[in-house]
Design a protein around this motif. Sequence first.
Motif, short mmCIF file in Angstrom:
data_model
loop_
_atom_site.label_atom_id
_atom_site.label_comp_id
_atom_site.label_asym_id
_atom_site.label_seq_id
_atom_site.Cartn_x
_atom_site.Cartn_y
_atom_site.Cartn_z
N ASP A 244 0.94 -1.26 -0.13
CA ASP A 244 -0.04 -0.23 -0.03
C ASP A 244 0.89 1.32 0.11
O ASP A 244 1.57 1.53 1.05
CB ASP A 244 -0.99 -0.15 1.28
N LYS B 90 1.10 -4.51 3.44
CA LYS B 90 0.68 -5.25 2.29
C LYS B 90 -0.72 -4.89 1.91
O LYS B 90 -1.70 -4.83 2.90
CB LYS B 90 0.65 -6.78 2.49
N GLY B 91 -0.97 -4.49 0.56
CA GLY B 91 -2.29 -4.12 0.25
C GLY B 91 -3.17 -5.47 -0.08
O GLY B 91 -2.72 -6.71 0.01
N LYS B 92 -4.48 -5.10 -0.52
CA LYS B 92 -5.41 -6.47 -0.66
C LYS B 92 -5.68 -6.37 -2.06
O LYS B 92 -6.06 -4.99 -2.53
CB LYS B 92 -6.71 -6.15 0.50
N LYS B 93 -5.77 -7.31 -2.76
CA LYS B 93 -6.33 -7.30 -4.15
C LYS B 93 -7.85 -6.87 -4.22
O LYS B 93 -8.03 -6.22 -5.46
CB LYS B 93 -6.23 -8.93 -4.87
N GLU B 94 -8.53 -6.85 -3.33
CA GLU B 94 -9.88 -6.45 -3.42
C GLU B 94 -10.04 -4.85 -3.28
O GLU B 94 -11.03 -4.22 -3.78
CB GLU B 94 -10.82 -6.96 -2.41
N THR C 108 -8.13 -1.71 -4.88
CA THR C 108 -7.16 -1.45 -6.13
C THR C 108 -7.60 -0.10 -6.54
O THR C 108 -8.86 0.04 -6.55
CB THR C 108 -7.02 -2.32 -7.20
N TYR D 137 -2.34 -1.63 -4.93
CA TYR D 137 -3.34 -2.17 -3.93
C TYR D 137 -3.22 -1.47 -2.54
O TYR D 137 -2.24 -0.85 -2.22
CB TYR D 137 -2.81 -3.71 -3.34
N SER E 39 -4.23 -1.39 1.79
CA SER E 39 -4.77 -2.16 2.78
C SER E 39 -6.12 -1.69 3.39
O SER E 39 -6.76 -2.62 4.15
CB SER E 39 -3.67 -1.87 3.98
#
Length: 152
Positions: free
Chosen positions: A40, A52-56, A58, A67, A69
């Motif tokens: 992120d 770490k970001g989330k694929k959901e 974006t 991505y 967080s």
Amino acid sequence: MKKLLFIITILCTLSVFSQRESKRMTHFNLEKNVAIQGYDPVAYFKQGKAVKGKKEITASHEGVVYYFSMPVNKEYFLKNPSKFEPQYGGWCAFAMGDSNEKVSINPETFKINNGKLYLFYNAFFNNTLKSWNKEETGLMMKADTNWSKRIK
């Protein structure tokens, strides 16, 4: 005739944007079009750490996907994407300044200076952030010059 000119103008504009996106993407450090290995970009600034970001969650800026967080970080990014993007396309800042090379990074090794995010290689007993800190001003000037030549 006016409609034809309007359509030609629109097509030319889209072509220019598409070329700029494509060129940008060839210079950025991406994995499957995703920047910063899915971390992120806003978290570095708002939380002071690599998250770490989330694929959901974006967002895309000129073809580069990021991505996030949490949704609020995505909102911050969308208001001013260039504020949160890493310098030098997400490549190692030290390598860009020292040898004008595109070197991969460890997304957890970073520095924020003057409101800008710098990322660094850190593996096999070689943390380039330490080297950057010793000569930051000179390396930053060289890296800025090297990067601007690459993206012209």
